[in-house]
Design a protein around this motif. Structure first.
Motif, PDB file in Angstrom:
ATOM      1  N   ARG A  31       0.754  -1.242   0.074  1.00 19.17           N
ATOM      2  CA  ARG A  31      -0.174  -0.015   0.029  1.00 19.17           C
ATOM      3  C   ARG A  31       0.919   1.138  -0.015  1.00 19.17           C
ATOM      4  O   ARG A  31       0.321   2.293  -0.234  1.00 19.17           O
ATOM      5  N   TYR A  32       2.082   0.911   0.399  1.00 20.70           N
ATOM      6  CA  TYR A  32       2.900   2.243   0.718  1.00 20.70           C
ATOM      7  C   TYR A  32       4.297   2.592  -0.682  1.00 20.70           C
ATOM      8  O   TYR A  32       4.567   1.603  -1.041  1.00 20.70           O
ATOM      9  N   VAL A  33       4.325   3.659  -0.653  1.00 25.63           N
ATOM     10  CA  VAL A  33       5.849   4.185  -1.373  1.00 25.63           C
ATOM     11  C   VAL A  33       6.783   3.856  -0.137  1.00 25.63           C
ATOM     12  O   VAL A  33       6.472   4.459   1.067  1.00 25.63           O
ATOM     13  N   MET A  34       7.862   3.483  -0.519  1.00 30.04           N
ATOM     14  CA  MET A  34       8.960   3.027   0.532  1.00 30.04           C
ATOM     15  C   MET A  34      10.057   3.995   0.275  1.00 30.04           C
ATOM     16  O   MET A  34      10.241   4.333  -0.857  1.00 30.04           O
ATOM     17  N   GLY A  35      10.724   4.443   1.274  1.00 34.16           N
ATOM     18  CA  GLY A  35      11.812   5.271   1.118  1.00 34.16           C
ATOM     19  C   GLY A  35      13.015   5.052   2.114  1.00 34.16           C
ATOM     20  O   GLY A  35      12.770   4.455   3.191  1.00 34.16           O
ATOM     21  N   GLY A  50      13.416   6.324  -2.891  1.00 34.73           N
ATOM     22  CA  GLY A  50      12.033   5.916  -2.749  1.00 34.73           C
ATOM     23  C   GLY A  50      11.789   5.196  -3.930  1.00 34.73           C
ATOM     24  O   GLY A  50      12.337   5.062  -5.071  1.00 34.73           O
ATOM     25  N   ILE A  51      10.559   4.388  -3.863  1.00 29.37           N
ATOM     26  CA  ILE A  51      10.249   3.351  -4.578  1.00 29.37           C
ATOM     27  C   ILE A  51       8.734   3.290  -4.471  1.00 29.37           C
ATOM     28  O   ILE A  51       8.268   3.038  -3.245  1.00 29.37           O
ATOM     29  N   THR A  57       8.804   2.518 -10.645  1.00 27.09           N
ATOM     30  CA  THR A  57       9.386   3.851 -10.427  1.00 27.09           C
ATOM     31  C   THR A  57      10.239   4.099  -9.197  1.00 27.09           C
ATOM     32  O   THR A  57       9.749   3.918  -8.177  1.00 27.09           O
ATOM     33  N   THR A  58      11.263   4.471  -9.434  1.00 25.76           N
ATOM     34  CA  THR A  58      12.197   4.913  -8.254  1.00 25.76           C
ATOM     35  C   THR A  58      12.787   6.421  -8.459  1.00 25.76           C
ATOM     36  O   THR A  58      12.716   7.055  -9.357  1.00 25.76           O
ATOM     37  N   LEU A 102       6.118   9.541  -3.494  1.00 25.38           N
ATOM     38  CA  LEU A 102       7.500   9.089  -3.784  1.00 25.38           C
ATOM     39  C   LEU A 102       8.123  10.735  -3.509  1.00 25.38           C
ATOM     40  O   LEU A 102       9.330  10.365  -3.044  1.00 25.38           O
ATOM     41  N   ASP A 103       7.521  11.571  -3.951  1.00 26.89           N
ATOM     42  CA  ASP A 103       8.382  13.110  -3.607  1.00 26.89           C
ATOM     43  C   ASP A 103       8.538  13.417  -2.275  1.00 26.89           C
ATOM     44  O   ASP A 103       7.588  13.418  -1.322  1.00 26.89           O
ATOM     45  N   PRO A 104       9.702  13.483  -1.742  1.00 21.97           N
ATOM     46  CA  PRO A 104      10.090  13.639  -0.228  1.00 21.97           C
ATOM     47  C   PRO A 104       9.546  14.810   0.115  1.00 21.97           C
ATOM     48  O   PRO A 104       9.317  14.865   1.416  1.00 21.97           O
TER      49      PRO A 104
END
Length: 121
Positions: A31-35, A50-51, A57-58, A102-104
């Motif tokens: 469910r999550y973007v991971m970073g 991030g991924i 997409t990374t 994804l954008d920090p």
């Protein structure tokens, strides 16, 4: 909510490779973007990579994209950070994070406790 636990840090010499792992529990990691972020002594925390949920997409910090690779295995509820050709300036506490974007700059919501990476020259 998801809980995150990092592993794989340690003390290494410059030039070697290290792989960090982040295991998620409490929720479906897909469910999550991971970073990954890192914080060196006396410095602010900085974004590393991030991924998105399916790995297609990374995003990387420009200064690290040639040496670091982020990946994930949703079946194992684990995200990884492969770090090659480590340098002393890579010394930091590395944090795993999870969020919706994804954008920090848009924020990551959940954080692990961090794992120390120390690179000696």
């Amino acid at each position: 909510q998801v809980q995150l636990a990092e592993s794989g840090g340690g003390m290494v010499q410059a030039g070697v490779s290290l792989r960090l792992s982040c295991t998620a529990s409490g929720d479906d990691m897909s469910r999550y973007v991971m970073g990954w972020f890192r914080q060196a002594p006396g410095k602010e925390r900085e974004f590393v990579a991030g991924i998105i949920w399916n790995g297609r997409t990374t995003r990387y910090a420009d200064s690290l994209k040639d040496r670091f690779t982020i990946s994930r295995d949703n079946a194992k509820s684990t995200a990884y950070l492969q770090m090659n050709s480590l340098k002393p300036e890579d010394t930091a506490v590395y944090y795993c994070s999870a969020g919706m974007y994804l954008d920090p700059k848009l924020g990551y919501d959940y954080w692990g406790q961090g794992t120390q990476v120390t690179v000696s020259s």
